[in-house]
Design an enzyme around this catalytic site. Structure first.
Site, PDB file in Angstrom:
ATOM      1  CB  ALA A 122      -0.876  -0.013   1.246  1.00  0.00           C
ATOM      2  N   GLY A 131       0.575  -4.910   1.020  1.00  0.00           N
ATOM      3  CA  GLY A 131      -0.546  -5.084   0.090  1.00  0.00           C
ATOM      4  C   GLY A 131      -0.160  -5.831  -1.174  1.00  0.00           C
ATOM      5  CD  GLU A 146      -2.460  -7.487   3.004  1.00  0.00           C
ATOM      6  OE1 GLU A 146      -2.130  -6.358   2.581  1.00  0.00           O
ATOM      7  OE2 GLU A 146      -3.095  -7.653   4.054  1.00  0.00           O
ATOM      8  CD  GLU A 204       1.254  -5.410   5.952  1.00  0.00           C
ATOM      9  OE1 GLU A 204       2.006  -6.308   6.390  1.00  0.00           O
ATOM     10  OE2 GLU A 204       0.540  -5.540   4.954  1.00  0.00           O
TER      11      GLU A 204
HETATM   12  N1  COA Z   1       4.616   3.286  -0.729  1.00  0.00           N
HETATM   13  C1  COA Z   1       5.014   4.432  -1.283  1.00  0.00           C
HETATM   14  N2  COA Z   1       6.181   4.607  -1.924  1.00  0.00           N
HETATM   15  C2  COA Z   1       6.983   3.529  -2.019  1.00  0.00           C
HETATM   16  C3  COA Z   1       6.637   2.277  -1.450  1.00  0.00           C
HETATM   17  C4  COA Z   1       5.394   2.184  -0.784  1.00  0.00           C
HETATM   18  N3  COA Z   1       4.956   1.035  -0.253  1.00  0.00           N
HETATM   19  N4  COA Z   1       7.638   1.407  -1.683  1.00  0.00           N
HETATM   20  C5  COA Z   1       8.579   2.083  -2.377  1.00  0.00           C
HETATM   21  N5  COA Z   1       8.187   3.368  -2.567  1.00  0.00           N
HETATM   22  C6  COA Z   1       8.907   4.437  -3.277  1.00  0.00           C
HETATM   23  C7  COA Z   1      10.107   4.921  -2.448  1.00  0.00           C
HETATM   24  O1  COA Z   1       9.689   5.885  -1.509  1.00  0.00           O
HETATM   25  C8  COA Z   1      10.980   5.498  -3.526  1.00  0.00           C
HETATM   26  O2  COA Z   1      10.502   6.776  -3.874  1.00  0.00           O
HETATM   27  P1  COA Z   1      11.559   7.992  -4.203  1.00  0.00           P
HETATM   28  O3  COA Z   1      12.262   7.523  -5.443  1.00  0.00           O
HETATM   29  O4  COA Z   1      10.690   9.162  -4.390  1.00  0.00           O
HETATM   30  O5  COA Z   1      12.477   8.064  -3.018  1.00  0.00           O
HETATM   31  C9  COA Z   1      10.705   4.588  -4.733  1.00  0.00           C
HETATM   32  O6  COA Z   1       9.483   3.927  -4.460  1.00  0.00           O
HETATM   33  C10 COA Z   1      11.787   3.535  -4.898  1.00  0.00           C
HETATM   34  O7  COA Z   1      11.939   2.859  -3.655  1.00  0.00           O
HETATM   35  P2  COA Z   1      13.338   2.717  -2.864  1.00  0.00           P
HETATM   36  O8  COA Z   1      13.033   2.513  -1.432  1.00  0.00           O
HETATM   37  O9  COA Z   1      14.225   3.870  -3.226  1.00  0.00           O
HETATM   38  O10 COA Z   1      13.895   1.396  -3.560  1.00  0.00           O
HETATM   39  P3  COA Z   1      14.884   0.343  -2.914  1.00  0.00           P
HETATM   40  O11 COA Z   1      15.227  -0.576  -4.047  1.00  0.00           O
HETATM   41  O12 COA Z   1      15.987   1.009  -2.179  1.00  0.00           O
HETATM   42  O13 COA Z   1      14.005  -0.451  -1.836  1.00  0.00           O
HETATM   43  C11 COA Z   1      12.053  -1.613  -1.009  1.00  0.00           C
HETATM   44  C12 COA Z   1      12.889  -1.220  -2.250  1.00  0.00           C
HETATM   45  C13 COA Z   1      10.804  -2.324  -1.579  1.00  0.00           C
HETATM   46  C14 COA Z   1      12.874  -2.565  -0.148  1.00  0.00           C
HETATM   47  C15 COA Z   1      11.658  -0.374  -0.225  1.00  0.00           C
HETATM   48  O14 COA Z   1      11.138   0.600  -1.121  1.00  0.00           O
HETATM   49  C16 COA Z   1      10.627  -0.618   0.830  1.00  0.00           C
HETATM   50  O15 COA Z   1      10.937  -1.154   1.886  1.00  0.00           O
HETATM   51  N6  COA Z   1       9.332  -0.219   0.560  1.00  0.00           N
HETATM   52  C17 COA Z   1       8.279  -0.313   1.513  1.00  0.00           C
HETATM   53  C18 COA Z   1       7.794  -1.719   1.611  1.00  0.00           C
HETATM   54  C19 COA Z   1       6.705  -1.845   2.641  1.00  0.00           C
HETATM   55  O16 COA Z   1       6.894  -1.722   3.825  1.00  0.00           O
HETATM   56  N7  COA Z   1       5.498  -2.124   2.134  1.00  0.00           N
HETATM   57  C20 COA Z   1       4.354  -2.358   2.962  1.00  0.00           C
HETATM   58  C21 COA Z   1       3.443  -1.202   2.931  1.00  0.00           C
HETATM   59  S1  COA Z   1       1.956  -1.560   3.834  1.00  0.00           S
END
Ligand code: COA
Length: 255
Positions: free
Chosen positions: A63, A108, A111, A131
Site C-alpha cells: 500500500a 498489500g 496480499e 506492516e
Molecule cells: N509506498 C510508497 N512509496 C513507495 C513504497 C510504498 N509502499 N515502496 C517504495 N516506494 C517508493 C520509495 O519511496 C521510492 O521513492 P523515491 O524515489 O521518491 O524516493 C521509490 O518507491 C523507490 O523505492 P526505494 O526505497 O528507493 O527502492 P529500494 O530498491 O531502495 O528499496 C524496497 C525497495 C521495496 C525494499 C523499499 O522501497 C521498501 O521497503 N518499501 C516499503 C515496503 C513496505 O513496507 N510495504 C508495505 C506497505 S503496507
C-alpha cells in the site's frame, strides 16, 4: 480500457493486468486500487487472468505509505474496504487469477498475490507482510489468507516479525507455487494461463468456487456444496463433449 496506473492486455481469452507505477515500485494508492477495480471489471469474460507489476524490480511494494501516513481511522477504514473489495473481486472472479510475482511483494503486494489463485515467482522476488514495522498490521486480507495458504506458523513469523522471504524460501513455506528465472517468468505464466483458459469454463469456475468454499464452511456443508456444483455441470456442452471425446478416444473440443 487501460487506466492511468493499471494496464490491461489481452491474448486470446487471457487478460493480463499490470500495475504500472514503477517510480513508486507499483505501490497501491487509492487511484491505483480504483483503476485495478475498474480494470478487473473489464476482465469479466476472461478465461484466465494474470496479475503482475511493471518493471524489473517490483510486483507491488505494498500500500502507498506516503498516502497512508496521515489517515484518520475512518479514512483508513474506507481504504481498507476498497482494498478488500478489489481483492475479493480477484478471489471471486469466475476465472483463475495467476500472480506473476516479478520482484518485491510487500504488504498489500503480498496480499494481492495471496488473493490470487496461483503464485509464480521469479528468482528475484521477495515477499513479506512488513506492516508491523510501520506500526500497523496487514489490512487487505494477509492475516486471513496467509495462514490458509501457507501454515499458521509461517503466517505468525511473517506478520509478527515482518520477515521477508526470498523466492526459494517462499516456495518452501508454501507461500508461492513455483519459482522460475526472471527471464522465463512471463513465458511460464503465459503458458499456464493459456492452459487454464483452454479448460472447460463452467467446470473451471465450479472448481474455483468449490475450493474457495473449503476455507469458508464446515466440511459437511462444503461437501454438499461440491455435490450441487458437480451435478449442475451435467448437461453442459463441455461435460457432454469431454466424456464423449473420452469414450470415442479423440481430443475434446470445449466451448
Ligand atoms: N509506498 C510508497 N512509496 C513507495 C513504497 C510504498 N509502499 N515502496 C517504495 N516506494 C517508493 C520509495 O519511496 C521510492 O521513492 P523515491 O524515489 O521518491 O524516493 C521509490 O518507491 C523507490 O523505492 P526505494 O526505497 O528507493 O527502492 P529500494 O530498491 O531502495 O528499496 C524496497 C525497495 C521495496 C525494499 C523499499 O522501497 C521498501 O521497503 N518499501 C516499503 C515496503 C513496505 O513496507 N510495504 C508495505 C506497505 S503496507
Amino acid at each position: 480500457m487501460t487506466r492511468e496506473t493499471v494496464d490491461l492486455e489481452w491474448t486470446d481469452d487471457v487478460a493480463t493486468v499490470t500495475i504500472d507505477r514503477p517510480d513508486r515500485l507499483n505501490a497501491l494508492n487509492r487511484e491505483t486500487l480504483s483503476d485495478l477495480e475498474d480494470v478487473l471489471e473489464e476482465t469479466d469474460e476472461a478465461r484466465a487472468v494474470v496479475v503482475t507489476g511493471a518493471g524489473d524490480d517490483a510486483f507491488v511494494a505494498g500500500a502507498d505509505i506516503g498516502y497512508m501516513q496521515d489517515l484518520s481511522t475512518p479514512e483508513a477504514q474506507e481504504y481498507a474496504e476498497l482494498g478488500h473489495r478489489v481483492f475479493d473481486a480477484i478471489t471471486t472472479h469466475d476465472a483463475p487469477v495467476i500472480a506473476a510475482v516479478n520482484g518485491y511483494a510487500f504488504g498489500g503486494g503480498c496480499e494481492l498475490a495471496l488473493a490470487s489463485d496461483l503464485r509464480i515467482a521469479s528468482e528475484n522476488a521477495v515477499l513479506g507482510q512488513t506492516e508491523i514495522d510501520l506500526g500497523i498490521v496487514p489490512g487487505w486480507g494477509g492475516t486471513q489468507r496467509l495462514p490458509r495458504i501457507a501454515s499458521d506458523s509461517t503466517a505468525r513469523r511473517m506478520v509478527f516479525l515482518g520477515e521477508r522471504l526470498g523466492a526459494e524460501e517462499a516456495l518452501e513455506e508454501g507461500v508461492v507455487d513455483d519459482v522460475v528465472s526472471q527471464d522465463e517468468l512471463d513465458e511460464v505464466v503465459a503458458e499456464m494461463a493459456a492452459e487454464v483458459a483452454a479448460k472447460p469454463t463452467a467446470a473451471m469456475t465450479a472448481a474455483k468456487e468449490a475450493l474457495n468454499q473449503a476455507h469458508e464452511t464446515s466440511q459437511e456443508a462444503g461437501l454438499a456444496f461440491e455435490r450441487r456444483l458437480w451435478s449442475g455441470l451435467f448437461g453442459t456442452h463441455d461435460q457432454r463433449e469431454g466424456m464423449a471425446a473420452f469414450v470415442e478416444d479423440r481430443e475434446p473440443e470445449f466451448e
